[in-house]
Design a protein around this motif. Structure first.
Motif, PDB file in Angstrom:
ATOM      1  N   ILE A 116       3.511   6.238  -2.100  1.00 16.67           N
ATOM      2  CA  ILE A 116       4.243   7.261  -1.349  1.00 16.67           C
ATOM      3  C   ILE A 116       5.703   7.278  -1.786  1.00 16.67           C
ATOM      4  N   LYS A 135       0.802  -1.220   0.000  1.00 11.45           N
ATOM      5  CA  LYS A 135       0.000   0.000   0.000  1.00 11.45           C
ATOM      6  C   LYS A 135       0.842   1.280   0.000  1.00 11.45           C
ATOM      7  N   ASN A 136       2.113   1.173   0.404  1.00 11.56           N
ATOM      8  CA  ASN A 136       2.959   2.361   0.492  1.00 11.56           C
ATOM      9  C   ASN A 136       3.785   2.625  -0.775  1.00 11.56           C
ATOM     10  N   LYS A 176       5.411  13.969   1.850  1.00 13.28           N
ATOM     11  CA  LYS A 176       6.133  13.599   0.636  1.00 13.28           C
ATOM     12  C   LYS A 176       6.539  14.801  -0.200  1.00 13.28           C
ATOM     13  N   SER A 202       3.307   7.901   8.389  1.00 12.59           N
ATOM     14  CA  SER A 202       2.180   8.742   8.005  1.00 12.59           C
ATOM     15  C   SER A 202       2.449  10.228   8.229  1.00 12.59           C
ATOM     16  N   ALA A 257       8.428   5.485   3.669  1.00 12.16           N
ATOM     17  CA  ALA A 257       7.142   5.527   2.979  1.00 12.16           C
ATOM     18  C   ALA A 257       5.998   5.071   3.877  1.00 12.16           C
ATOM     19  N   SER A 258       6.300   4.346   4.937  1.00  7.53           N
ATOM     20  CA  SER A 258       5.256   3.857   5.837  1.00  7.53           C
ATOM     21  C   SER A 258       4.957   4.824   6.974  1.00  7.53           C
TER      22      SER A 258
END
Length: 217
Positions: A104, A100-101, A194, A190, A187-188
Protein backbone atom coordinates in the motif's frame (compact mmCIF):
# COMPACT_ATOMS: atom_id res chain seq x y z
CA UNK A 1 43.95 10.92 -17.18
CA UNK A 2 40.77 9.45 -15.70
CA UNK A 3 41.72 9.94 -12.05
CA UNK A 4 38.41 11.75 -11.55
CA UNK A 5 36.75 8.33 -11.63
CA UNK A 6 39.01 6.87 -8.93
CA UNK A 7 37.97 7.53 -5.32
CA UNK A 8 40.60 5.10 -3.96
CA UNK A 9 42.84 3.59 -6.60
CA UNK A 10 42.36 -0.14 -6.92
CA UNK A 11 39.50 -0.24 -4.41
CA UNK A 12 36.90 2.46 -5.03
CA UNK A 13 36.43 3.39 -8.67
CA UNK A 14 33.97 3.98 -11.49
CA UNK A 15 36.51 2.79 -14.07
CA UNK A 16 35.31 -0.78 -14.44
CA UNK A 17 34.08 -3.15 -17.09
CA UNK A 18 30.32 -3.18 -16.69
CA UNK A 19 28.71 -6.64 -17.02
CA UNK A 20 26.59 -7.10 -20.12
CA UNK A 21 23.50 -7.96 -18.05
CA UNK A 22 23.66 -4.51 -16.42
CA UNK A 23 23.86 -2.81 -19.82
CA UNK A 24 20.99 -4.98 -21.06
CA UNK A 25 18.86 -3.82 -18.13
CA UNK A 26 19.59 -0.19 -18.96
CA UNK A 27 18.54 -0.63 -22.57
CA UNK A 28 15.38 -2.51 -21.60
CA UNK A 29 14.33 0.02 -18.96
CA UNK A 30 14.70 2.83 -21.52
CA UNK A 31 12.27 1.11 -23.88
CA UNK A 32 8.92 2.65 -24.74
CA UNK A 33 7.12 0.05 -22.61
CA UNK A 34 9.23 0.64 -19.48
CA UNK A 35 10.48 4.23 -19.43
CA UNK A 36 7.45 5.62 -17.56
CA UNK A 37 7.35 2.88 -14.91
CA UNK A 38 8.62 3.94 -11.48
CA UNK A 39 10.90 1.28 -10.02
CA UNK A 40 12.27 0.86 -6.50
CA UNK A 41 15.86 -0.40 -6.30
CA UNK A 42 16.78 -3.02 -3.67
CA UNK A 43 18.73 -3.16 -1.48
CA UNK A 44 18.94 0.43 -0.26
CA UNK A 45 22.17 2.36 -0.05
CA UNK A 46 23.63 2.77 3.41
CA UNK A 47 21.59 5.65 4.88
CA UNK A 48 24.67 7.40 6.28
CA UNK A 49 27.13 7.61 3.39
CA UNK A 50 24.87 6.59 0.48
CA UNK A 51 27.26 5.06 -1.98
CA UNK A 52 26.93 1.96 -4.13
CA UNK A 53 29.38 -0.91 -4.47
CA UNK A 54 29.08 -4.00 -6.67
CA UNK A 55 30.88 -7.33 -6.66
CA UNK A 56 32.36 -6.58 -10.09
CA UNK A 57 34.15 -3.44 -8.90
CA UNK A 58 31.95 -0.37 -9.30
CA UNK A 59 31.99 2.08 -6.37
CA UNK A 60 30.43 5.53 -6.39
CA UNK A 61 28.06 7.93 -4.58
CA UNK A 62 26.22 8.09 -7.92
CA UNK A 63 23.56 5.38 -8.27
CA UNK A 64 24.56 3.11 -11.13
CA UNK A 65 21.03 3.15 -12.52
CA UNK A 66 21.25 6.93 -13.01
CA UNK A 67 24.07 6.30 -15.49
CA UNK A 68 22.28 3.50 -17.29
CA UNK A 69 18.78 4.75 -17.99
CA UNK A 70 16.44 7.74 -18.02
CA UNK A 71 13.69 5.65 -16.46
CA UNK A 72 12.46 6.59 -12.99
CA UNK A 73 14.39 4.34 -10.59
CA UNK A 74 14.23 5.24 -6.91
CA UNK A 75 17.41 5.13 -4.83
CA UNK A 76 18.32 6.88 -1.58
CA UNK A 77 20.43 9.78 -2.83
CA UNK A 78 21.85 13.07 -1.59
CA UNK A 79 19.31 14.89 -3.75
CA UNK A 80 16.36 13.77 -1.64
CA UNK A 81 14.85 15.88 1.11
CA UNK A 82 14.90 14.56 4.66
CA UNK A 83 11.16 13.95 4.44
CA UNK A 84 11.59 11.88 1.27
CA UNK A 85 14.40 9.89 2.82
CA UNK A 86 12.31 9.20 5.92
CA UNK A 87 9.40 7.87 3.89
CA UNK A 88 11.67 5.72 1.75
CA UNK A 89 13.42 4.34 4.84
CA UNK A 90 10.01 3.34 6.22
CA UNK A 91 9.23 1.48 3.01
CA UNK A 92 12.55 -0.39 3.05
CA UNK A 93 11.97 -1.29 6.69
CA UNK A 94 8.48 -2.63 5.98
CA UNK A 95 9.73 -4.67 3.03
CA UNK A 96 12.66 -6.04 5.02
CA UNK A 97 10.22 -7.33 7.65
CA UNK A 98 7.60 -8.33 5.09
CA UNK A 99 5.01 -6.05 6.67
CA UNK A 100 1.71 -6.74 4.92
CA UNK A 101 1.14 -3.01 4.32
CA UNK A 102 4.34 -2.35 2.37
CA UNK A 103 2.48 -2.73 -0.93
CA UNK A 104 0.00 0.00 0.00
CA UNK A 105 2.81 2.39 0.89
CA UNK A 106 4.67 1.54 -2.32
CA UNK A 107 1.58 2.28 -4.38
CA UNK A 108 1.02 5.56 -2.50
CA UNK A 109 4.47 6.50 -3.78
CA UNK A 110 3.62 5.52 -7.36
CA UNK A 111 5.98 2.53 -7.38
CA UNK A 112 5.01 -0.06 -9.99
CA UNK A 113 8.11 -2.21 -10.11
CA UNK A 114 10.94 -3.58 -7.92
CA UNK A 115 14.57 -4.11 -8.96
CA UNK A 116 16.49 -6.64 -6.84
CA UNK A 117 20.29 -6.49 -7.33
CA UNK A 118 22.01 -9.59 -6.01
CA UNK A 119 25.49 -8.34 -6.97
CA UNK A 120 25.23 -5.38 -4.56
CA UNK A 121 28.00 -5.38 -1.92
CA UNK A 122 25.90 -5.04 1.21
CA UNK A 123 28.42 -5.94 3.92
CA UNK A 124 31.26 -3.53 3.14
CA UNK A 125 32.82 -2.05 6.29
CA UNK A 126 31.26 1.25 7.42
CA UNK A 127 28.58 1.02 4.73
CA UNK A 128 26.53 -2.02 5.68
CA UNK A 129 23.02 -2.33 4.32
CA UNK A 130 20.50 -5.13 3.78
CA UNK A 131 21.49 -8.48 2.35
CA UNK A 132 19.48 -8.79 -0.90
CA UNK A 133 18.35 -12.24 0.26
CA UNK A 134 16.20 -10.73 3.05
CA UNK A 135 13.79 -9.44 0.40
CA UNK A 136 13.27 -12.80 -1.28
CA UNK A 137 10.25 -13.78 0.80
CA UNK A 138 8.67 -10.35 0.38
CA UNK A 139 9.04 -10.57 -3.40
CA UNK A 140 7.26 -13.95 -3.45
CA UNK A 141 4.04 -12.02 -2.82
CA UNK A 142 1.13 -13.17 -5.05
CA UNK A 143 0.52 -9.56 -6.12
CA UNK A 144 3.96 -9.47 -7.76
CA UNK A 145 5.33 -11.22 -10.81
CA UNK A 146 8.91 -11.71 -12.00
CA UNK A 147 8.90 -10.04 -15.41
CA UNK A 148 12.58 -10.09 -16.33
CA UNK A 149 15.90 -11.45 -15.13
CA UNK A 150 19.22 -9.92 -16.15
CA UNK A 151 22.03 -11.97 -14.67
CA UNK A 152 22.17 -10.95 -11.01
CA UNK A 153 19.33 -8.44 -11.43
CA UNK A 154 15.65 -9.35 -11.18
CA UNK A 155 12.67 -7.13 -12.00
CA UNK A 156 9.26 -7.63 -10.35
CA UNK A 157 6.06 -5.79 -11.33
CA UNK A 158 2.77 -5.40 -9.53
CA UNK A 159 0.16 -7.50 -11.30
CA UNK A 160 -2.83 -5.91 -13.05
CA UNK A 161 -1.50 -2.38 -12.69
CA UNK A 162 -1.34 -0.69 -16.08
CA UNK A 163 -2.30 2.82 -15.03
CA UNK A 164 0.14 5.61 -15.91
CA UNK A 165 0.35 7.97 -12.93
CA UNK A 166 2.56 10.60 -14.54
CA UNK A 167 -0.51 12.72 -15.28
CA UNK A 168 -3.86 11.97 -13.70
CA UNK A 169 -7.02 13.61 -12.41
CA UNK A 170 -8.96 12.77 -9.30
CA UNK A 171 -12.38 13.72 -7.96
CA UNK A 172 -11.18 13.41 -4.36
CA UNK A 173 -8.32 14.65 -2.22
CA UNK A 174 -7.01 13.20 1.02
CA UNK A 175 -6.36 16.09 3.44
CA UNK A 176 -4.04 15.06 6.25
CA UNK A 177 -2.53 17.02 9.10
CA UNK A 178 0.96 15.77 9.88
CA UNK A 179 4.24 15.05 8.16
CA UNK A 180 5.09 12.84 5.20
CA UNK A 181 6.62 10.23 7.48
CA UNK A 182 3.10 9.49 8.74
CA UNK A 183 2.45 7.69 5.45
CA UNK A 184 3.60 4.46 7.09
CA UNK A 185 0.68 4.67 9.52
CA UNK A 186 -1.72 5.59 6.73
CA UNK A 187 -0.81 2.43 4.86
CA UNK A 188 -2.55 0.42 7.59
CA UNK A 189 -5.87 2.28 7.21
CA UNK A 190 -8.21 0.10 5.15
CA UNK A 191 -10.60 2.95 4.33
CA UNK A 192 -7.96 5.16 2.67
CA UNK A 193 -7.97 4.92 -1.12
CA UNK A 194 -4.42 4.70 -2.46
CA UNK A 195 -5.57 6.17 -5.78
CA UNK A 196 -6.51 9.52 -4.19
CA UNK A 197 -3.81 12.20 -4.04
CA UNK A 198 -2.71 13.12 -0.51
CA UNK A 199 -2.22 16.67 0.74
CA UNK A 200 -0.12 16.93 3.89
CA UNK A 201 -0.78 20.00 6.02
CA UNK A 202 1.87 20.49 8.69
CA UNK A 203 0.77 24.02 9.58
CA UNK A 204 0.30 24.90 13.22
CA UNK A 205 -2.83 26.55 14.52
CA UNK A 206 -1.06 29.91 14.45
CA UNK A 207 -0.49 29.72 10.70
CA UNK A 208 -2.80 31.97 8.75
CA UNK A 209 -2.44 30.16 5.45
CA UNK A 210 -5.35 27.95 4.54
CA UNK A 211 -5.47 24.83 2.45
CA UNK A 212 -7.46 26.69 -0.18
CA UNK A 213 -4.91 29.50 -0.41
CA UNK A 214 -2.04 27.05 -0.65
CA UNK A 215 -3.61 24.98 -3.42
CA UNK A 216 -4.72 27.98 -5.49
CA UNK A 217 -1.53 30.00 -5.28
Amino acid sequence: NGQFFDYMKGKRTMRVEVPQYVLDFGKWSDSKERKDITTLALPAMNSYNRYESYTWGYWSPAPLTSLLTNASIINQTWYMSQNQLSILSKLYYMMRHNDKNWKILAQFLGIKSILLREDFVWDIEESETDNPDVFKKTLEDPDLKLVKKFGKWEVYDFKNDNKNDKISASSSLGYLVGEGVDVESLASLSFLNKDFPLYFDDYTNSDKKSLKEDILK
